[in-house]
Design a protein around this motif. Structure first.
Motif: not given
Length: 236
Positions: A36-44, A86-94, A111-115, A140-141
């Motif tokens: 749930m938290r992962t989905h919310i962070l990605v959506c936010v 936005v695309s580059g942060i995916g490498f850091l999150g991975a 996900a928190s890094l991406w948000a 809060i999430v």
């Protein structure tokens, strides 16, 4: 017309949390890696980027309206740098995601890094209301939501054993005594040793259990039976 006011920011982020939370609850309840938290962070995070894009469009139109002689402003793409971030942060999150044979961890961190990258873009572009309110929502999430909402996920336990009938009766009684609900079971069998006629049976149980029972206690309790060779939790 295109500007995003504070009430709109709160409204959109709230809707993003609600929708993503419902989806994430379902995924977490069924033991999928991203909960749930992962989905919310990605959506936010995506919501933040979208609002920033809308603010950029409004500023570009306003600038072109007041500066007719500078027509190149409309031809430029002010959001190009945002797309790269936005695309580059995916490498850091991975890099924060750890995958083992039966477990995945680090998804919430990714996900928190991406948000957070989206919030950083908002601050850098001067969209302080978006940045501040989004930061509060992400905090809060990550903190309050985990304590406020308790999810009982469906887990999978693998049990390998001999003496089929006796051991299955033991497992059934054990689950019943500890109020463990079996939602499904996958069964297979194989020869225990080369040249031996002893069969080794394997059951993978999908279970729900009370909050006062730990997975470690279940594994330890099942392992007390001499017919059970291995008992372990499977999260994938």
């Amino acid at each position: 017309m295109f500007e995003v006011d504070i009430l709109t920011v709160i409204e959109r982020l709230s809707l993003a949390v609600v929708i993503a939370g419902v989806i994430g609850f379902n995924r977490e309840h069924n033991s999928h890696p991203a909960g749930m938290r992962t989905h919310i962070l990605v959506c936010v995070g995506a919501c933040v980027i979208a609002m920033i894009q809308q603010e950029i469009a409004a500023q570009t139109i306003a600038f072109a309206t007041t500066h007719h002689e500078i027509y190149e402003a409309i031809r430029s793409d002010p959001a190009r740098l945002i797309a790269q971030v936005v695309s580059g942060i995916g490498f850091l999150g991975a890099g924060t995601i750890i995958v083992t044979r039966h477990n995945i961890s680090g998804l919430t961190t990714a996900a928190s890094l991406w948000a957070t990258a989206g919030i950083g873009l908002a601050v850098g572009m001067g969209y302080y209301p978006i940045a501040i309110i989004s930061g509060v929502f992400v905090f809060i999430v990550l903190t309050v939501l985990k304590r406020a909402i308790k999810i009982t996920p469906i887990r999978r336990i693998e049990v390998k054993y001999v003496d089929k009938a006796t051991t299955q009766d033991f497992i059934k009684v054990y689950f019943g005594e500890h109020d463990i609900k079996v939602l499904g079971v996958a069964f297979s069998t194989e020869i225990n040793k080369v040249g031996s006629h002893e069969h080794l049976y394997k059951n993978i149980y999908r279970i729900e259990m009370p909050r006062n029972v730990s997975y470690a206690a279940i594994i330890d309790g099942l392992s007390q039976n001499d017919n059970i060779r291995t008992a372990r939790l499977i999260t994938l």
